[in-house]
Scaffold this active site. Structure first.
Site, PDB file in Angstrom:
ATOM      1  N   ASP A 246     -11.639  -5.077   5.975  1.00  0.00           N
ATOM      2  CA  ASP A 246     -10.907  -6.353   6.020  1.00  0.00           C
ATOM      3  C   ASP A 246     -10.744  -6.833   7.457  1.00  0.00           C
ATOM      4  OD1 ASP A 246     -10.604  -6.182   3.247  1.00  0.00           O
ATOM      5  OD2 ASP A 246      -8.770  -5.006   3.461  1.00  0.00           O
TER       6      ASP A 246
ATOM      7  N   ASN B 259      -4.658  -8.554   4.452  1.00  0.00           N
ATOM      8  CA  ASN B 259      -5.238  -7.844   5.607  1.00  0.00           C
ATOM      9  C   ASN B 259      -6.155  -8.769   6.414  1.00  0.00           C
ATOM     10  OD1 ASN B 259      -4.033  -5.561   4.562  1.00  0.00           O
ATOM     11  ND2 ASN B 259      -5.910  -4.681   3.724  1.00  0.00           N
TER      12      ASN B 259
ATOM     13  N   LYS C  99      -6.388  -6.939   0.296  1.00  0.00           N
ATOM     14  CA  LYS C  99      -7.546  -7.426   1.058  1.00  0.00           C
ATOM     15  C   LYS C  99      -7.308  -8.816   1.643  1.00  0.00           C
ATOM     16  CE  LYS C  99     -10.821  -4.589  -1.506  1.00  0.00           C
ATOM     17  NZ  LYS C  99     -10.804  -3.486  -0.542  1.00  0.00           N
TER      18      LYS C  99
ATOM     19  N   THR D 171     -22.142  -4.210   5.963  1.00  0.00           N
ATOM     20  CA  THR D 171     -21.561  -3.170   6.813  1.00  0.00           C
ATOM     21  C   THR D 171     -22.011  -1.812   6.276  1.00  0.00           C
ATOM     22  OG1 THR D 171     -19.507  -3.153   5.540  1.00  0.00           O
ATOM     23  CG2 THR D 171     -19.579  -4.600   7.447  1.00  0.00           C
TER      24      THR D 171
ATOM     25  N   GLY E 262      -2.933   2.873   8.172  1.00  0.00           N
ATOM     26  CA  GLY E 262      -2.677   1.704   7.344  1.00  0.00           C
ATOM     27  C   GLY E 262      -3.582   0.527   7.679  1.00  0.00           C
TER      28      GLY E 262
ATOM     29  N   ASP F 188       0.840  -1.203   0.000  1.00  0.00           N
ATOM     30  CA  ASP F 188       0.000   0.000   0.000  1.00  0.00           C
ATOM     31  C   ASP F 188       0.875   1.253   0.000  1.00  0.00           C
ATOM     32  OD1 ASP F 188      -2.212  -1.614   0.040  1.00  0.00           O
ATOM     33  OD2 ASP F 188      -2.748  -1.200   2.138  1.00  0.00           O
TER      34      ASP F 188
END
Ligand code: RIB
Length: 312
Positions: free
Chosen positions: A248, A42, A39, A216, A287, A12
């Protein structure tokens, strides 16, 4: 039994900005950082930090970023023996801008993630919980989910980013997790649902027995929808610093909770409360992977914060 995550691994490249750029605009970053993400990675780290044994299946390039990402995963106690190094490929990279309110924009250069083939995810018959997202090929996720399992096998799909062709995976999925924007794509809605009641439209996606759909809703919390019931858990009241990886974190923590509950099971409310608390904590640090909370931190947070839940 381990949780097995098949998914993306990215570096990232994060630029903190005053306000996200408009089309055609050039802006200056306030700060820059290079942090581990993706993803799949994570979610693997989130589940491991939340107390689960986790194995990751993925692909990186034969560059410095690939070796760095594998080391980051190993340092988080994720088993990395099924991460392939693809000769001549670049490791996935995500170009991320984060504004002062914690809102972000992400562009992913997939790199080696596109090389994660169906043949690389076949050997998963002994696993209880399989987790996938959509930054790797849909055909690979289909093979991963279709492989035989036992009575305890759970297939968890975080359908992000929202690829319309991924609807074919829903019939192979026990737990589908989407945010409100992804739900709008899959239901072909004019705008994302903003309330728990509106998000109940997710029930239209149920296509197999005992399927659970989790939506969500950011500051409006999350809902768990089944064919004959639904529950809403409000968001924990935190001011987000940086929402990168919070979704994630939600997915990984939910899977860890599912795993640890074992045959005794856990209520949908319990799943959402644990996952929401983890995601709230994730927003408090910069992050994705560096922000994933430990199980002890999640439990302490839940013990000191009230959220509550109600059927809808
Ligand atoms: O969900 C956040 C993640 O999306 C980032 O870590 C980035 O790598 C992209 O995959």
């Amino acid at each position: 039994m381990p949780i097995v995550v098949a998914g993306s691994i990215n570096v990232d490249l994060i630029q903190s900005v005053e306000a996200l750029p408009r089309p055609g605009e050039t802006i200056l970053a306030l700060a820059s950082a290079r942090l581990p993400g993706g993803k799949g990675a994570n979610q693997a780290v989130a589940a491991a930090r939340a107390g689960a044994a986790v194995r990751m299946i993925g692909a990186v390039g034969d560059d410095e970023s690939g070796a760095w990402m594998v080391a980051q995963l190993a340092a988080a106690d994720v088993t990395t023996k099924d991460i392939a190094t693809i000769e001549g490929a670049l490791t996935g990279a995500a170009y991320i801008a984060v504004d002062r309110s914690g809102e972000n924009q992400i562009i992913v250069a997939s790199g080696a993630n596109t090389s994660l083939s169906p043949a690389m995810v076949g050997a998963v018959a002994d696993t209880e919980i399989r987790v996938a997202q959509l930054e790797v090929p849909v055909a690979t996720v289909a093979t991963f989910f279709a492989a035989p399992g036992d009575g305890q096998t759970r297939r968890v799909l975080n359908a992000a980013p929202a690829l319309p062709e991924a609807i074919s995976l829903f019939a192979l999925t026990d737990i589908l997790i989407v945010n409100q924007h992804e739900l709008a794509v899959f239901l072909d809605l004019d705008r994302p649902p903003s309330t728990p009641q509106e998000a109940l439209a997710a029930r239209a996606l149920i296509c197999r027995e005992n399927q659970l759909i989790v939506v969500t809703l950011g500051a409006s919390g999350a809902i768990a929808v089944r064919a004959d019931s639904a529950v809403h858990v409000p968001a924990f009241p935190v001011v987000p610093l940086d929402a990168i990886g919070a979704g994630d974190c939600f997915v990984g923590a939910l899977c860890a909770m599912l795993d640890q509950a074992g045959e005794a099971g856990v209520t949908d409310e319990g799943l959402l409360t644990f996952a929401s608390a983890a995601a709230a904590l994730c927003t408090q640090k910069p992050g994705a992977i560096p922000a994933m909370p430990l199980r002890s931190e999640i439990e302490a947070f839940i013990a000191t914060h009230v959220t509550g839940s109600r059927p809808i």
